[in-house]
Design an enzyme around this catalytic site. Structure first.
Site, short mmCIF file in Angstrom:
data_model
loop_
_atom_site.label_atom_id
_atom_site.label_comp_id
_atom_site.label_asym_id
_atom_site.label_seq_id
_atom_site.Cartn_x
_atom_site.Cartn_y
_atom_site.Cartn_z
N ASP A 86 0.87 -1.18 0.00
CA ASP A 86 0.00 0.00 0.00
C ASP A 86 0.91 1.23 0.00
O ASP A 86 1.86 1.30 0.78
CB ASP A 86 -0.89 -0.02 1.25
CG ASP A 86 -2.00 1.01 1.21
OD1 ASP A 86 -1.72 2.20 0.92
OD2 ASP A 86 -3.15 0.63 1.48
N ILE A 87 0.65 2.20 -0.86
CA ILE A 87 1.51 3.38 -0.93
C ILE A 87 1.20 4.41 0.16
O ILE A 87 1.94 5.36 0.33
CB ILE A 87 1.49 4.06 -2.32
CG1 ILE A 87 0.10 4.52 -2.70
CG2 ILE A 87 2.10 3.13 -3.36
CD1 ILE A 87 0.07 5.44 -3.90
N HIS A 131 -10.32 -5.90 -2.19
CA HIS A 131 -8.95 -5.91 -1.71
C HIS A 131 -8.90 -6.24 -0.22
O HIS A 131 -9.73 -5.80 0.55
CB HIS A 131 -8.22 -4.61 -2.01
CG HIS A 131 -8.87 -3.35 -1.54
ND1 HIS A 131 -10.03 -2.86 -2.09
CD2 HIS A 131 -8.52 -2.49 -0.57
CE1 HIS A 131 -10.35 -1.73 -1.49
NE2 HIS A 131 -9.47 -1.49 -0.54
N HIS A 133 -6.61 -5.98 3.08
CA HIS A 133 -5.49 -5.28 3.70
C HIS A 133 -4.81 -6.24 4.66
O HIS A 133 -5.47 -6.82 5.54
CB HIS A 133 -5.98 -4.08 4.54
CG HIS A 133 -6.59 -2.98 3.75
ND1 HIS A 133 -5.87 -1.90 3.32
CD2 HIS A 133 -7.87 -2.78 3.35
CE1 HIS A 133 -6.68 -1.07 2.68
NE2 HIS A 133 -7.90 -1.59 2.67
#
Length: 131
Positions: A29-30, A93, A95
């Site tokens: 994750d950015i 998605h 996490h």
């Protein structure tokens, strides 16, 4: 219109990949909650996790488990937490977040990482993922 994640899958947007197979992709994750925060996504664009067919859902969880095990080996943490929220990007998605305290799951907290730190961490995690 393609989601941000579909563009990542197609290579139109760069990412820090940690694992990939024919059905799924995992990348850092950015805007990570913690160092090593990773997203696992199906390559097929589906908005909600409960819209995945049962087999794909189970395979996504298996894929995510493999990535989480690698994360736990590479990133110092008490455990790897998992969240499926789905409000930010309309593409399923998962996490995976290395946790040392409950606040590490707070999505309003982000840690800063340089491009070099992202690249190095992605490579280390990728070297441990056993799909």
């Amino acid at each position: 219109m393609s989601t941000l994640f579909t563009k990542i899958i197609k290579g139109e947007i760069p990412s820090y990949k940690v694992a990939e197979n024919s059905q799924f992709l995992a990348f850092l994750d950015i805007r990570p909650n913690a160092k090593g925060h990773t997203l696992c996504i199906p390559k097929k664009e589906v908005d909600k996790v409960w819209d995945l067919d049962a087999e794909v859902y189970q395979e996504l969880m298996r894929f995510s488990r493999c990535v989480a095990i690698a994360l736990e080996e590479i990133v110092p943490c008490k455990r790897v937490g998992m969240a499926v929220v789905g409000l930010e990007v309309p593409h399923v998605h998962v996490h995976l977040i290395p946790l040392n305290k409950m606040s590490d799951m707070d999505f309003s907290n982000n840690v800063e990482m340089s491009e070099e730190e992202f690249k190095e961490l992605a490579a280390k995690i990728a070297s441990r993922v056993d799909l």
